[in-house]
Design a protein around this motif. Structure first.
Motif, PDB file in Angstrom:
ATOM      1  N   ALA B 198       0.841  -1.201   0.000  1.00  0.00           N
ATOM      2  CA  ALA B 198       0.000   0.000   0.000  1.00  0.00           C
ATOM      3  C   ALA B 198       0.878   1.253   0.000  1.00  0.00           C
ATOM      4  O   ALA B 198       0.574   2.230  -0.676  1.00  0.00           O
ATOM      5  N   GLN B 199       1.989   1.197   0.740  1.00  0.00           N
ATOM      6  CA  GLN B 199       2.902   2.347   0.761  1.00  0.00           C
ATOM      7  C   GLN B 199       3.492   2.608  -0.620  1.00  0.00           C
ATOM      8  O   GLN B 199       3.601   3.754  -1.050  1.00  0.00           O
ATOM      9  N   THR B 200       3.862   1.528  -1.318  1.00  0.00           N
ATOM     10  CA  THR B 200       4.439   1.731  -2.648  1.00  0.00           C
ATOM     11  C   THR B 200       3.372   2.133  -3.667  1.00  0.00           C
ATOM     12  O   THR B 200       3.696   2.459  -4.792  1.00  0.00           O
ATOM     13  N   MET B 201       2.106   2.081  -3.273  1.00  0.00           N
ATOM     14  CA  MET B 201       1.055   2.604  -4.152  1.00  0.00           C
ATOM     15  C   MET B 201       0.795   4.075  -3.851  1.00  0.00           C
ATOM     16  O   MET B 201      -0.053   4.695  -4.474  1.00  0.00           O
ATOM     17  N   GLY B 202       1.486   4.584  -2.841  1.00  0.00           N
ATOM     18  CA  GLY B 202       1.317   5.998  -2.505  1.00  0.00           C
ATOM     19  C   GLY B 202       0.221   6.264  -1.495  1.00  0.00           C
ATOM     20  O   GLY B 202      -0.259   7.389  -1.379  1.00  0.00           O
ATOM     21  N   ALA B 203      -0.185   5.222  -0.754  1.00  0.00           N
ATOM     22  CA  ALA B 203      -1.259   5.396   0.224  1.00  0.00           C
ATOM     23  C   ALA B 203      -0.765   6.217   1.412  1.00  0.00           C
ATOM     24  O   ALA B 203       0.379   6.074   1.846  1.00  0.00           O
ATOM     25  N   HIS B 207      -4.949   6.248   5.306  1.00  0.00           N
ATOM     26  CA  HIS B 207      -5.517   5.286   4.356  1.00  0.00           C
ATOM     27  C   HIS B 207      -5.102   3.872   4.763  1.00  0.00           C
ATOM     28  O   HIS B 207      -5.908   2.951   4.779  1.00  0.00           O
TER      29      HIS B 207
END
Lengths: 282, 297
Positions: B198-203, B207
């Protein structure tokens, strides 16, 4: 390249443009050292390297050599103890959607359908509804999962779940694709199918890719360049360009096996691996 | 429809004994050894499972009935028969307005548990997501778990008197700390890779807390709630023993004063049935809230 890949989110698109125009490499490590346990374990020792645009770079080496640590520094999931890692000249200060990552473990959200999973990254970044739908469609087709768009991850096999992860990561429109042993949990035949699919996808989407793998054949098949890591301290033992491939990528794995120079390359890497693990019990 | 396996075996048979027609025919069904009744990790069918469950329940009532019959006649009022207890429950419902007591007890359990969840879910979630909040709160909550809820009864009586609030507070205290600890475990069990991807998706952080960590742990959190509301039911009588005028526990205490064992046992039976229904309602909720759990390959 598909027309769809041009439609990245506005902010991301700008970053992309700026990054590539600056003439800086997609990723640069400068004198990077990573220590654990207060310096008693040196995972990476003074590494300086540039990752080149539109290349597939494979990081290989014996278990515990720090190749995954190096990838995690590039992802921004960890930070170096010394030195710096930059993406298009900007220091990496945390994870971001411009550096998409596929993990060895299955990371699809089980409560979302496959389509919702693929759209999730885009949703976070504020893509329009129509864009989300179109891009999800495109990338699900690319990984041959369009028929499973409304299924839940729990209904899919391991290989399919990794295809979801790849589609999801590409759909968020990253400049860089970081793959951490993406096929490591799959059985041999599925791995091989996935490798061929990966070549096809990377070729179509023309991405800069960094791949961590422990599989020598996989590294030679996928990579344009191999960085071989030593273990404790982790250093780059050799930086090997896959010159025998003459810039080609092969749609089928067996086409590579008959290529002159392939066997020599494989032998060379096995020998290096043996030197590294000699006298040590992994 | 049997073409595929047959053609496979034909070519093999041709190689071995070309003229043996027998080998071309379909082989007889293989009979595996009969599964033992107590086969290790053996299977049990849906109906068999229901049947065995009924057998267990009936066995309990039969044992009770036998115990009743074997009790000397002049002592039997201390161990009434199943029929007597059931008819007493019916009598309580029709003549004594038992339904109001049952409703009051159910209300106490659910309201106190609702507030326990309101406290425990965010606390467990934040402790599971933020190391510093965990370090701040966990030692306290961990310690409070060891305080017996019953020991709060006198204190609550002094503070709040024989009010409804005192009873709700006791039920709340009985489960809230355990519930928090269980939810913390549920949140900590969320795979690290789910958070990182999720972090690497920019969350954003929030979120990830609400849309990833909480969402991922939600089925297990509901399970923890289901287990803890069972504990809540066990505290009901303690909560309603002292200075209560209504509720199942109060009815039972009144029964005890006049040695009406049938009323006491009727109360126990009522709580048992309500407990099972509560459990069932949580399972059904889970079934509809988390359809993806059922969608397994």
């Amino acid at each position: 390249m598909s027309i769809l890949t041009e439609h990245t989110g506005a902010a991301n698109h700008a970053a992309h443009e700026q990054g590539q125009a600056s003439g800086e490499p997609p990723l640069r490590a400068e004198r990077v050292t990573k220590e654990y346990l207060g310096g008693s374990r040196v995972a990476l020792d003074n590494i300086s390297i540039d990752i080149k645009e539109n290349q597939i770079t494979a990081l290989i080496g014996p278990s515990g050599c720090g190749k995954t640590t190096f990838l995690r520094l590039m992802a921004g999931l960890e930070y170096p103890t010394r030195g710096s890692v930059t993406a298009y000249g900007k220091p990496i200060m945390g994870p971001g959607p411009e550096r998409g990552m596929v993990f060895q473990a299955y990371t699809s959200f089980p409560w979302l359908t496959i389509r919702e999973n693929v759209q999730h990254g885009m949703k976070i970044q504020g893509f329009s509804k129509a864009e989300q739908r179109d891009r999800a469609e495109h990338f699900l087709k690319l990984v041959h999962l369009d028929e499973y768009a409304d299924a839940y991850p729990g209904e899919l096999s391991g290989g399919m779940k990794q295809r979801v992860a790849i589609a999801r990561t590409l759909a968020q429109g990253p400049e860089l694709l970081l793959l951490d042993e993406p096929f490591g949990a799959l059985d041999a035949q599925v791995t091989w199918e996935m490798e061929e699919m990966a070549v096809d996808i990377i070729e179509r989407e023309s991405k800069t890719v960094v791949l961590v793998t422990h599989d020598i054949q996989e590294a030679i098949y996928l990579a344009d360049r191999i960085l071989f890591f030593t273990r404790q301290p982790g250093r780059i033992k050799e930086d090997i360009a896959m010159e025998f491939k003459q810039g080609r990528r092969f749609a089928k794995k067996e086409e590579l096996l008959v290529e002159p120079g392939y066997v020599d390359m494989e032998k060379r890497l096995y020998t290096m691996m043996r030197e590294e693990i000699q006298g040590r019990i992994s | 429809m049997n073409d595929a396996p047959l053609s496979g075996s034909v070519s093999r048979a041709d190689l071995l004994v070309a003229d043996d027609e027998n080998l071309k025919a379909e082989a007889p069904l293989f009979k595996p050894p009969r599964e033992q009744f107590l086969g290790l990790r053996g299977s049990v069918g849906r109906y068999q499972s229901m049947f065995l469950g009924m057998v267990g329940i009936i066995a309990l009532f039969v044992a009770w009935e036998i115990a009743h019959v074997m009790t000397p006649e002049n002592q039997q009022k201390f161990l009434p028969s199943v029929g007597q207890v059931v008819s007493k429950i019916a009598y309580l419902f029709t003549e004594k307005g038992y339904i109001a007591d049952v409703a009051k007890s159910v209300y106490r359990i659910y309201v106190s548990f609702f507030f326990a969840c309101l406290f425990a879910v965010p606390l467990g979630l934040f402790m599971g997501c933020f190391a510093k909040i965990r370090a701040l709160i966990n030692p306290t909550v961990g310690g409070l778990r060891y305080l017996p809820a019953a020991s709060f009864v006198p204190l609550l009586l002094v503070y709040f008197g024989p009010t409804d609030f005192a009873k709700l507070a006791l039920l709340f205290l009985g489960c809230v700390f355990f519930l928090t600890a269980l939810i913390l475990d549920n949140v900590e069990a969320v795979p690290k890779e789910l958070i990182e991807s999720a972090q690497t998706m920019g969350a954003s952080r929030w979120h990830i807390v609400f849309r990833v960590a909480f969402r991922s742990a939600a089925p297990q959190i509901l399970d923890s709630m289901r287990n803890m509301i069972a504990v809540s039911w066990t505290y009901l009588v303690i909560a309603e023993i002292v200075a209560a005028t209504d509720g199942i526990g109060a009815v039972m205490m009144r029964g005890a004063r006049f040695l009406h064992v049938d009323i006491i046992m009727g109360g126990i039976l009522t709580i048992g049935v309500l407990g099972v229904l509560t459990d069932l309602s949580f399972r059904i909720a889970g079934h509809f809230l988390f359809p993806y759990i059922r969608a397994r390959r």
